[in-house]
Design a protein around this motif. Structure first.
Motif, PDB file in Angstrom:
ATOM      1  N   PHE A 118       0.838  -1.203   0.000  1.00 15.48           N
ATOM      2  CA  PHE A 118       0.000   0.000   0.000  1.00 15.48           C
ATOM      3  C   PHE A 118       0.865   1.241   0.000  1.00 15.48           C
ATOM      4  N   GLU A 119       0.696   2.052  -1.037  1.00 15.92           N
ATOM      5  CA  GLU A 119       1.458   3.290  -1.117  1.00 15.92           C
ATOM      6  C   GLU A 119       0.867   4.371  -0.219  1.00 15.92           C
ATOM      7  N   SER A 120      -0.457   4.360  -0.083  1.00 23.08           N
ATOM      8  CA  SER A 120      -1.146   5.397   0.675  1.00 23.08           C
ATOM      9  C   SER A 120      -2.213   4.761   1.547  1.00 23.08           C
ATOM     10  N   CYS A 121      -2.461   5.390   2.691  1.00 27.71           N
ATOM     11  CA  CYS A 121      -3.493   4.876   3.596  1.00 27.71           C
ATOM     12  C   CYS A 121      -4.872   5.418   3.260  1.00 27.71           C
ATOM     13  N   GLY A 122      -4.960   6.487   2.497  1.00 29.51           N
ATOM     14  CA  GLY A 122      -6.248   7.087   2.167  1.00 29.51           C
ATOM     15  C   GLY A 122      -6.861   7.840   3.332  1.00 29.51           C
ATOM     16  N   CYS A 123      -6.045   8.275   4.258  1.00 29.86           N
ATOM     17  CA  CYS A 123      -6.531   8.889   5.498  1.00 29.86           C
ATOM     18  C   CYS A 123      -7.321  10.170   5.265  1.00 29.86           C
ATOM     19  N   PHE A 124      -6.914  10.977   4.316  1.00 31.12           N
ATOM     20  CA  PHE A 124      -7.539  12.279   4.127  1.00 31.12           C
ATOM     21  C   PHE A 124      -8.429  12.345   2.899  1.00 31.12           C
ATOM     22  N   GLY A 125      -8.686  11.213   2.266  1.00 31.86           N
ATOM     23  CA  GLY A 125      -9.590  11.178   1.120  1.00 31.86           C
ATOM     24  C   GLY A 125      -9.144  12.113   0.018  1.00 31.86           C
ATOM     25  N   ILE A 126     -10.047  12.981  -0.413  1.00 31.59           N
ATOM     26  CA  ILE A 126      -9.725  13.880  -1.522  1.00 31.59           C
ATOM     27  C   ILE A 126      -8.700  14.945  -1.134  1.00 31.59           C
ATOM     28  N   PHE A 127      -8.542  15.183   0.162  1.00 28.00           N
ATOM     29  CA  PHE A 127      -7.573  16.182   0.605  1.00 28.00           C
ATOM     30  C   PHE A 127      -6.141  15.663   0.552  1.00 28.00           C
ATOM     31  N   ALA A 128      -5.957  14.382   0.215  1.00 28.70           N
ATOM     32  CA  ALA A 128      -4.601  13.839   0.055  1.00 28.70           C
ATOM     33  C   ALA A 128      -3.881  14.558  -1.088  1.00 28.70           C
ATOM     34  N   GLU A 129      -4.651  15.055  -2.059  1.00 30.59           N
ATOM     35  CA  GLU A 129      -4.053  15.818  -3.151  1.00 30.59           C
ATOM     36  C   GLU A 129      -3.457  17.128  -2.648  1.00 30.59           C
ATOM     37  N   ILE A 130      -4.073  17.713  -1.629  1.00 30.45           N
ATOM     38  CA  ILE A 130      -3.601  18.982  -1.085  1.00 30.45           C
ATOM     39  C   ILE A 130      -2.491  18.757  -0.060  1.00 30.45           C
ATOM     40  N   PHE A 131      -2.751  17.856   0.909  1.00 29.11           N
ATOM     41  CA  PHE A 131      -1.815  17.633   2.011  1.00 29.11           C
ATOM     42  C   PHE A 131      -0.761  16.586   1.692  1.00 29.11           C
ATOM     43  N   GLY A 132      -0.950  15.848   0.632  1.00 27.73           N
ATOM     44  CA  GLY A 132      -0.035  14.775   0.277  1.00 27.73           C
ATOM     45  C   GLY A 132      -0.496  13.449   0.869  1.00 27.73           C
ATOM     46  N   ALA A 133      -0.255  12.394   0.128  1.00 29.99           N
ATOM     47  CA  ALA A 133      -0.645  11.065   0.593  1.00 29.99           C
ATOM     48  C   ALA A 133       0.313  10.601   1.686  1.00 29.99           C
ATOM     49  N   MET A 134      -0.234   9.889   2.647  1.00 28.67           N
ATOM     50  CA  MET A 134       0.577   9.383   3.752  1.00 28.67           C
ATOM     51  C   MET A 134       0.785   7.883   3.582  1.00 28.67           C
ATOM     52  N   THR A 135       1.993   7.442   3.859  1.00 25.05           N
ATOM     53  CA  THR A 135       2.252   6.009   3.871  1.00 25.05           C
ATOM     54  C   THR A 135       1.658   5.434   5.153  1.00 25.05           C
ATOM     55  N   PRO A 136       1.491   4.114   5.224  1.00 24.21           N
ATOM     56  CA  PRO A 136       0.998   3.532   6.473  1.00 24.21           C
ATOM     57  C   PRO A 136       1.889   3.846   7.682  1.00 24.21           C
ATOM     58  N   TRP A 137       3.201   3.948   7.482  1.00 25.64           N
ATOM     59  CA  TRP A 137       4.102   4.307   8.587  1.00 25.64           C
ATOM     60  C   TRP A 137       3.823   5.721   9.077  1.00 25.64           C
ATOM     61  N   GLN A 138       3.675   6.651   8.149  1.00 26.64           N
ATOM     62  CA  GLN A 138       3.376   8.031   8.529  1.00 26.64           C
ATOM     63  C   GLN A 138       2.017   8.135   9.208  1.00 26.64           C
ATOM     64  N   ALA A 139       1.045   7.395   8.672  1.00 28.98           N
ATOM     65  CA  ALA A 139      -0.291   7.414   9.260  1.00 28.98           C
ATOM     66  C   ALA A 139      -0.271   6.821  10.668  1.00 28.98           C
ATOM     67  N   LEU A 140       0.522   5.781  10.884  1.00 28.98           N
ATOM     68  CA  LEU A 140       0.633   5.199  12.220  1.00 28.98           C
ATOM     69  C   LEU A 140       1.251   6.204  13.188  1.00 28.98           C
ATOM     70  N   GLY A 141       2.260   6.924  12.738  1.00 27.45           N
ATOM     71  CA  GLY A 141       2.857   7.973  13.579  1.00 27.45           C
ATOM     72  C   GLY A 141       1.837   9.042  13.939  1.00 27.45           C
ATOM     73  N   LEU A 142       1.039   9.471  12.963  1.00 31.34           N
ATOM     74  CA  LEU A 142      -0.002  10.460  13.231  1.00 31.34           C
ATOM     75  C   LEU A 142      -1.043   9.889  14.199  1.00 31.34           C
ATOM     76  N   ASP A 143      -1.394   8.619  14.033  1.00 34.71           N
ATOM     77  CA  ASP A 143      -2.373   7.990  14.920  1.00 34.71           C
ATOM     78  C   ASP A 143      -1.878   7.949  16.363  1.00 34.71           C
ATOM     79  N   ILE A 144      -0.601   7.693  16.541  1.00 35.31           N
ATOM     80  CA  ILE A 144      -0.027   7.675  17.902  1.00 35.31           C
ATOM     81  C   ILE A 144      -0.100   9.067  18.523  1.00 35.31           C
ATOM     82  N   ILE A 145       0.208  10.076  17.735  1.00 31.98           N
ATOM     83  CA  ILE A 145       0.111  11.462  18.217  1.00 31.98           C
ATOM     84  C   ILE A 145      -1.343  11.787  18.581  1.00 31.98           C
ATOM     85  N   LEU A 146      -2.283  11.394  17.723  1.00 30.66           N
ATOM     86  CA  LEU A 146      -3.697  11.650  17.992  1.00 30.66           C
ATOM     87  C   LEU A 146      -4.165  10.930  19.251  1.00 30.66           C
ATOM     88  N   LEU A 147      -3.645   9.726  19.483  1.00 33.48           N
ATOM     89  CA  LEU A 147      -3.994   8.986  20.697  1.00 33.48           C
ATOM     90  C   LEU A 147      -3.537   9.741  21.942  1.00 33.48           C
TER      91      LEU A 147
END
Length: 177
Positions: A118-147
């Motif tokens: 998986f190249e992208s997690c799809g976390c931000f849907g259509i806003f991935a074009e604006i903010f950039g697609a996140m890899t699963p590793w990056q998304a996991l890091g963001l999830d830990i911060i959100l937790l």
């Protein structure tokens, strides 16, 4: 009088401590939810990192889970994000984000365990074009911060579970016109 002043100061410090977590967690959920709302995200189709994980785990229940992920989950994210940004029951909203964040973390860990599929997690849907697609590793890091941000809100918010920010309440003694 000194104890009251100390309690008031402690309350202000705790309020300042949770403002940034409320706004950041709320903004992330709001942007992610809006970006995946049905109708907006139809252009992109399904997000493989999220949907394939549930396909493997839930198998026969997949149509129900797929409906939930594609149609209801974005609304849940949007409502919780809005509640956190506006300060509507922030502790309750933060508690309700915990299972959501746990599900995101589990999905990302599953995607990471299956390698670079998986190249992208799809976390931000259509806003991935604006903010950039996140890899699963990056998304996991963001999830830990959100937790951690959700835990800060739950543990340190100075008011009770059923409170609004001050702009939703009238000062004592003010009558309605």
């Amino acid at each position: 009088m000194g104890i009251l002043k100390l309690q008031l100061e402690n309350r202000r410090q705790r309020a300042l401590l949770v403002v940034v977590p409320c706004l950041f967690l709320g903004a992330v959920l709001l942007i992610a939810g809006i970006g995946k709302l049905p109708g907006l995200s139809d252009k992109l189709g399904a997000f493989p990192g999220q949907t394939e994980f549930f396909d493997v785990i839930f198998g026969a229940f997949w149509p129900t889970i797929a409906f939930f992920i594609n149609n209801i989950l974005p609304w849940v994210e949007t409502v919780l994000g809005l509640a956190l940004v506006l300060g509507i029951f922030p502790r309750i909203a933060a508690v309700l984000t915990l299972p959501l964040i746990a599900g995101f973390m589990t999905s990302n860990i599953w995607a990471i365990s299956h390698g670079e599929v998986f190249e992208s997690c799809g976390c931000f849907g259509i806003f991935a074009e604006i903010f950039g697609a996140m890899t699963p590793w990056q998304a996991l890091g963001l999830d830990i911060i959100l937790l951690f941000l959700a835990l800060i809100i739950i543990l340190f918010h100075p008011a009770g579970f059923l409170t609004f920010r001050w702009w939703f309440t009238k000062p004592k003694g003010e009558r309605s016109r």
